[in-house]
Write an enzyme that holds these catalytic residues in place. Sequence first.
Site, PDB file in Angstrom:
ATOM      1  N   VAL A 236      -3.981   2.735   0.120  1.00 37.56           N
ATOM      2  CA  VAL A 236      -4.501   1.895  -0.957  1.00 37.56           C
ATOM      3  C   VAL A 236      -3.337   1.209  -1.666  1.00 37.56           C
ATOM      4  O   VAL A 236      -2.182   1.621  -1.550  1.00 37.56           O
ATOM      5  CB  VAL A 236      -5.343   2.701  -1.976  1.00 37.56           C
ATOM      6  CG1 VAL A 236      -6.558   3.325  -1.308  1.00 37.56           C
ATOM      7  CG2 VAL A 236      -4.521   3.752  -2.673  1.00 37.56           C
TER       8      VAL A 236
ATOM      9  N   THR B  55       0.824  -1.204   0.000  1.00 40.94           N
ATOM     10  CA  THR B  55       0.000   0.000   0.000  1.00 40.94           C
ATOM     11  C   THR B  55       0.863   1.262   0.000  1.00 40.94           C
ATOM     12  O   THR B  55       2.049   1.225   0.328  1.00 40.94           O
ATOM     13  CB  THR B  55      -0.949   0.030   1.222  1.00 40.94           C
ATOM     14  OG1 THR B  55      -0.184   0.049   2.417  1.00 40.94           O
ATOM     15  CG2 THR B  55      -1.870  -1.176   1.222  1.00 40.94           C
ATOM     16  N   ASP B  56       0.242   2.381  -0.358  1.00 42.27           N
ATOM     17  CA  ASP B  56       0.946   3.663  -0.379  1.00 42.27           C
ATOM     18  C   ASP B  56       0.525   4.505   0.832  1.00 42.27           C
ATOM     19  O   ASP B  56      -0.174   4.021   1.719  1.00 42.27           O
ATOM     20  CB  ASP B  56       0.679   4.396  -1.696  1.00 42.27           C
ATOM     21  CG  ASP B  56      -0.793   4.687  -1.933  1.00 42.27           C
ATOM     22  OD1 ASP B  56      -1.596   4.659  -0.980  1.00 42.27           O
ATOM     23  OD2 ASP B  56      -1.150   4.958  -3.096  1.00 42.27           O
ATOM     24  N   GLN B  57       0.925   5.759   0.871  1.00 42.33           N
ATOM     25  CA  GLN B  57       0.616   6.624   2.008  1.00 42.33           C
ATOM     26  C   GLN B  57      -0.882   6.905   2.142  1.00 42.33           C
ATOM     27  O   GLN B  57      -1.338   7.303   3.203  1.00 42.33           O
ATOM     28  CB  GLN B  57       1.380   7.940   1.904  1.00 42.33           C
ATOM     29  CG  GLN B  57       2.845   7.787   2.214  1.00 42.33           C
ATOM     30  CD  GLN B  57       3.561   9.125   2.227  1.00 42.33           C
ATOM     31  OE1 GLN B  57       3.133  10.080   1.590  1.00 42.33           O
ATOM     32  NE2 GLN B  57       4.659   9.180   2.966  1.00 42.33           N
ATOM     33  N   MET B  58      -1.642   6.665   1.086  1.00 44.31           N
ATOM     34  CA  MET B  58      -3.087   6.858   1.143  1.00 44.31           C
ATOM     35  C   MET B  58      -3.799   5.620   1.676  1.00 44.31           C
ATOM     36  O   MET B  58      -5.008   5.613   1.834  1.00 44.31           O
ATOM     37  CB  MET B  58      -3.630   7.224  -0.237  1.00 44.31           C
ATOM     38  CG  MET B  58      -3.122   8.566  -0.738  1.00 44.31           C
ATOM     39  SD  MET B  58      -3.710   8.968  -2.400  1.00 44.31           S
ATOM     40  CE  MET B  58      -2.724   7.853  -3.406  1.00 44.31           C
TER      41      MET B  58
END
Length: 138
Positions: free
Chosen positions: A20, A15-18
């Site tokens: 997702v 996942t990324d910083q968002m």
Amino acid sequence: MYISKCELEVRYAETDQMGVVYHANYLIWMEVGRTKLIKDLGFSYAGMEKDGVISPVVDINISYKKPLKYGDTVVIHTWVESYNGVRVNYGYEMYNPKGELAIEAQSSHVCVKKESFRPIQMRKYYPEWHDAYETAKK
């Protein structure tokens, strides 16, 4: 048309910083789906590589519909969209835990000799694989 199905749990590292799934990870999951499809049809991509044949991606398209998040179970559907004896186009759909379409994708591949990158005809080198793709395609 034969559709191969497999499930993966989204890991935190994917996942990324968002929160997702990072977009590049879908390419990896497409490979997981392709490998499962090939295995379901009775073949092995690793075996093909041992013969000195590889199958590079020549085109890819992904459409993002809904986000997938850490802890989700993604269901990957993979099939042979089209096949002409040299080029194979795979189709993919990935579903979130609610059964909603999260990703639609396609990838195109050509089998080539590893040392020369010259295309091969599947019918000649892998006749059983060729027949399986002809039967499985959309």
